[in-house]
Design a protein around this motif. Structure first.
Motif, PDB file in Angstrom:
ATOM      1  N   ILE A 144       0.838  -1.205   0.000  1.00 33.54           N
ATOM      2  CA  ILE A 144       0.000   0.000   0.000  1.00 33.54           C
ATOM      3  C   ILE A 144       0.864   1.242   0.000  1.00 33.54           C
ATOM      4  CG2 ILE A 144      -1.643   1.344   1.361  1.00 33.54           C
ATOM      5  CD1 ILE A 144      -2.861  -1.272   2.324  1.00 33.54           C
ATOM      6  N   TYR A 145       1.891   1.262   0.847  1.00 34.46           N
ATOM      7  CA  TYR A 145       2.724   2.462   0.922  1.00 34.46           C
ATOM      8  C   TYR A 145       3.445   2.718  -0.400  1.00 34.46           C
ATOM      9  CZ  TYR A 145       6.241   5.804   2.261  1.00 34.46           C
ATOM     10  OH  TYR A 145       7.034   6.933   2.307  1.00 34.46           O
ATOM     11  N   GLN A 146       3.952   1.660  -1.040  1.00 34.37           N
ATOM     12  CA  GLN A 146       4.620   1.844  -2.333  1.00 34.37           C
ATOM     13  C   GLN A 146       3.653   2.429  -3.357  1.00 34.37           C
ATOM     14  OE1 GLN A 146       7.829   1.522  -2.887  1.00 34.37           O
ATOM     15  NE2 GLN A 146       8.177   0.861  -0.768  1.00 34.37           N
ATOM     16  N   HIS A 147       2.415   1.983  -3.340  1.00 37.11           N
ATOM     17  CA  HIS A 147       1.420   2.486  -4.295  1.00 37.11           C
ATOM     18  C   HIS A 147       1.050   3.932  -3.994  1.00 37.11           C
ATOM     19  CE1 HIS A 147      -2.041   2.245  -7.044  1.00 37.11           C
ATOM     20  NE2 HIS A 147      -2.713   2.911  -6.114  1.00 37.11           N
ATOM     21  N   VAL A 148       0.786   4.235  -2.717  1.00 34.28           N
ATOM     22  CA  VAL A 148       0.337   5.572  -2.333  1.00 34.28           C
ATOM     23  C   VAL A 148       1.442   6.601  -2.502  1.00 34.28           C
ATOM     24  CG1 VAL A 148      -0.439   6.964  -0.373  1.00 34.28           C
ATOM     25  CG2 VAL A 148      -1.453   4.724  -0.784  1.00 34.28           C
TER      26      VAL A 148
END
Length: 358
Positions: free
Chosen positions: A329-333
């Motif tokens: 999620i963090y990589q995407h956001v």
């Protein structure tokens, strides 16, 4: 604290003070001349986004906000004092709309940025203002201008990077409690969550994102079933949706695939834009599925659901599989946060920057 995401208020700015008509009268000064001062400006009404607020409940019970009028001008060259402005502190993400015209006045997206809701009236001119070489004893004065009055609708859409979507009791509250600092109410009955919850997920030093948990949807929510789709608006500013599926329902007659399809159908009915957002499938409660059956049941679910996007298998209760989900999620956001604007300023493009160097 009661969660309120809609309110209607009246804001009234102050009127400007009237100008004064006066002449200087002193002994041994037969021609004192005009000395009437101008009126003071009326108070304006401003709105400010506050990070520490998360509900509009204050405006549900306090509906009218009226600024004071400016003081009138007086003789002896005395100008009227301006009235103080009113500053209304609102949660970040509040949309302010004029009820009469339907025009969106502002969206509070920047903390502590002032937005004018109603402008105070300017003060009137005293006769001192009209003095000239040809008009030495003016008897004109003007009244103060009236302040603006508006009826406003306040609508809160929470600011979050990730939104959780799913049926009641799918484990959304358990997940947000496991990965963030949020502590929502968790129980073994439907509709435990009655209002959105926000949680900050700490990935590493100076690395975090915000997750929003909304009340669960059921089939027919677009027509008002259950809690309806009142809270889906809070997912419209998110970068990513996590579709949480109860992979091991207590009732064996319940089909998780049918429930997942119902959620997708309600999402499409509500808003096509929300339906087109990036959406990941999260199969929850795998701790209740025997290890030797997991792979087979997951493959069967994906095949029947006809899903081609990312799939995560987790247990929010035991935190199994949560860490890979958080990292993904963090990589995407983080990529979406640093997106270059579609129409960048041509002065700062690389070609012009190179040409500007000596």
């Amino acid at each position: 604290m009661k969660f309120v995401d809609e309110a209607t208020i009246d804001v009234v700015a102050g009127n400007g003070g009237n100008g004064c008509m006066s002449f200087r009268r002193e002994k041994f000064i037969p021609f004192g001349g005009p000395n009437g001062g101008d009126g003071g400006r009326g108070g304006s009404v401003f709105a400010v986004g506050d990070r520490n607020l998360n509900t509009l409940v204050d405006f549900r019970y306090s509906r009218r906000h009226e600024a004071r009028n400016g003081e009138h001008g007086r003789g002896s060259d005395q100008y009227g004092a301006a009235a103080e402005d009113i500053v209304l502190r609102m949660p970040m993400g509040t949309i302010i709309t004029d009820v009469d015209t339907g025009q969106v006045i502002a969206e509070l997206l920047v903390p502590d940025e002032k937005v004018m809701l109603a402008k105070g009236g300017d003060g009137g001119f005293g006769n001192l203002h009209f003095k000239s070489s040809t008009n030495r004893a003016p008897r004109q004065k003007t009244p103060g201008w009236p302040g603006e009055a508006r009826k406003l609708k306040l609508e809160l859409r929470v600011l979050a990077d990730v939104g959780l979507l799913g049926m009641p009791n799918a484990g959304k509250s358990t997940l947000i409690a496991a990965i963030s600092n949020a502590r929502p109410k968790i129980a073994d009955y439907p509709f435990t969550t009655l209002h959105p919850n926000l949680g900050v997920v700490r990935v590493a030093a100076e690395q975090s994102f915000v997750v929003a948990d909304i009340p669960g949807l059921i089939e027919g929510a677009a027509e008002g079933a259950g809690l309806g789709h009142l809270f889906l608006r809070h997912l419209q500013r998110t970068h990513l949706l996590l579709h949480i599926v109860d992979f091991a329902p207590f009732d064996e007659s319940v089909d998780p695939v049918a429930q997942a399809k119902a959620i997708v159908a309600e999402l499409k009915k509500y808003d096509e834009t929300l339906y087109d957002k990036p959406r990941w499938l999260v199969l929850n409660k795998l701790d209740m599925v025997p290890d030797d059956e997991r792979e087979k049941r997951v493959k069967d679910f994906i095949k029947r659901f006809k899903w081609k996007g990312p799939v995560f298998q987790i247990s929010a209760l035991t935190r199994e599989g949560c860490e890979p989900l958080i990292q993904a999620i963090y990589q995407h956001v983080s990529k979406l946060r640093n997106v270059v604007p579609e129409d960048p300023d041509p002065r700062f493009t690389s070609d012009n920057a190179d040409a500007a160097q000596p």
